[in-house]
Design an enzyme around this catalytic site. Structure first.
Site, PDB file in Angstrom:
ATOM      1  CE  LYS A 167      -4.060   1.887   0.337  1.00 34.11           C
ATOM      2  NZ  LYS A 167      -4.847   2.049  -0.871  1.00 34.11           N
TER       3      LYS A 167
ATOM      4  CG  ASP B  60      -6.356  -0.167  -2.993  1.00 37.72           C
ATOM      5  OD1 ASP B  60      -6.378   0.982  -2.526  1.00 37.72           O
ATOM      6  OD2 ASP B  60      -5.660  -0.475  -3.971  1.00 37.72           O
TER       7      ASP B  60
ATOM      8  CG  ASP C  78      -4.386 -11.527   9.026  1.00 37.92           C
ATOM      9  OD1 ASP C  78      -4.829 -12.664   8.793  1.00 37.92           O
ATOM     10  OD2 ASP C  78      -4.570 -10.935  10.109  1.00 37.92           O
TER      11      ASP C  78
END
Ligand code: NAP
Length: 416
Positions: free
Chosen positions: A227, A281, A305
């Site tokens: 990210k 994302d 995760d």
């Protein structure tokens, strides 16, 4: 030298050793296992039968696993008054490779989490989660066969490092005051605060492991998921460090996306592994709509995760998702779901997650023939629509079986 207080190691078998930079696996390795709480004993019994049958069939008695039960969770608490006895930690350290079922997380503080303790003690820095589909296993997507990824999730850093203080605490206040004075950062006075450390050391060794895996298994690409558009010096740096490892350590075996476009018209040259990166994302979207673009994923702790469970959902859910926590040598393979306590002792739940974790373990030992037998047994069993309740309830024409019956079917299906 192994010194145990309460447990007695098996009389037969030998310990796996680390020598000359590799695992030395004897013909009869002693492997510690924790059967786990809740449904753990059900899935362990079934899986162990499958493991032993596969090893026997593959090597006809010349190799055999000597299982050594060690304890954690409820059983350990009941028998030894500790949720995680020192003996268990020592056994995993000494015998190098082991496996565990799911464990209850006791509610309330004052004890060390088993996973965190083992991870810290053995520095199990990579959480490895292969995700593939088996024919007939119910899936929410149209083409589940297109997903076949291995996710390498960094296991020791990121927001999981546990460096946080609660809202309203004196510690949070000090930290808030400090960052305002030192950096001019404005954080709301009533905020809970945490640190997100990501280092070149931690990131590079994870990406290195992922690239090595891609080389060993003839995979086509490694995708760095991050990210970095928002968190430039943690997530964004992970991306940079990842490319750096590829460039500096695997130049002859890898090629970056840019290089591939520039020098080969976007076509991957034979023998090269593509190193690419995507923002976290959009990766969730792409994993759903073009899963074939992903092969190996290397990512940070939190992204990994989320992504592992989202990917597992496409191929049958958590009852089917295996995992391993791996360092340079030490490894503990595990069922990735919880204890499903409402089904405990009913011989009902799906042993697939633990069984597939055993496939990973056998591959890790360098016993691929036994691993392949289990995979074949599972493929055929699902093809015959023999399933435990969780998959049977979603599959037309399925024959619902108990955990133990499923194991028997897998063993029978290894033949021929
Ligand atoms: P869970 O045990 O994973 O169970 C949630 C649901 O997932 C079950 O009710 C069941 O769904 C399904 N499920 C889980 N394992 C399955 C299997 N082997 N086969 C088929 N379906 C399966 O999650 P939880 O109820 O939130 O957690 C229970 C305990 O496990 C807690 O103490 C938690 O801390 C612990 N836990 C441990 C680990 C670990 O040790 N690695 C991981 C997660 C949670 P249906 O109800 O739809 O049938």
């Amino acid at each position: 030298m192994l010194t145990l207080e309460t447990l007695k190691p098996p009389r037969e078998g030998e310990a796996i050793r680390i020598a000359d930079g590799r695992l030395q696996v004897p013909a009869t390795p002693i492997l510690p296992f924790i059967e786990g709480d809740g449904t753990g004993p059900d899935i362990w019994r079934a899986s162990q039968r499958i493991f032993d049958a596969a090893v026997q069939k593959a090597y006809g008695g010349t190799r055999r696993i000597v299982w050594f039960e060690v304890y954690a969770g409820e059983k350990a608490h009941k028998e030894f008054g500790s949720w995680l006895p020192e003996d268990t930690l020592r056994a995993f350290q000494y015998y190098v490779v082991g496996i565990k079922g799911p464990l209850t997380t006791p509610v309330g503080g004052g004890f060390r989490s088993l996973n965190v303790s083992l991870r810290q003690l053995l520095d199990l820095y990579a959480c490895v989660r292969p995700v593939r589909w088996f024919e007939n296993v119910p899936s929410p997507v149209k083409y589940p066969e297109r997903l076949n990824v291995v996710i390498f999730r960094e296991n020791t850093e990121d927001i999981y490092a546990g460096l946080e203080h609660p809202s309203g605490s004196a510690e949070a206040q000090r930290l808030i005051d400090f960052v305002r004075e030192a950096f001019g950062w404005k954080v709301r006075a009533d905020a809970g605060v945490g640190l997100k450390p990501m280092s070149p050391f931690g990131s590079k060794r994870l990406v290195r492991k992922a690239i090595n895996h891609a080389i060993q298994k003839n995979r086509k690409s490694v995708t760095l998921v991050h990210k970095g558009n928002i968190m430039k010096f943690t997530e964004g740096a992970f991306r940079e460090w990842g490319y750096q490892v590829a460039r500096e350590e695997f130049a002859d075996k890898t090629i970056t996306w840019d290089q591939c476009e520039r020098e080969h018209g976007g076509k991957l040259p034979p023998g090269k592994i593509l190193i690419q990166d995507t923002i976290a994302d959009v990766t969730f979207q792409h994993l759903l709509i073009r899963p074939e673009n992903f092969d190996i994923i290397a990512t940070g702790n939190l992204n990994g995760d989320y992504l592992s469970d989202a990917a597992a959902a496409q191929v049958g859910g958590i009852g089917m998702a295996p995992g391993g926590n791996i360092s340079d040598f030490h490894a503990i393979f595990e069922a990735t779901h919880g204890t499903a306590p409402k089904y405990a002792n009913q011989d009902k739940v799906n042993p697939g997650s633990l069984t597939l974790s055993g496939v990973m373990l056998l591959e890790y030992l360098g016993w691929p023939e036994a691993a392949d037998l289990i995979t074949r047994g599972l493929e055929r069993t699902f093809k015959q629509k023999i399933m435990t309740y969780d998959l049977a309830r979603l599959t037309d024409g399925a024959r619902e079986v108990r955990t133990s019956e499923f194991a028997t079917a897998v063993i029978e299906n290894m033949a021929g």
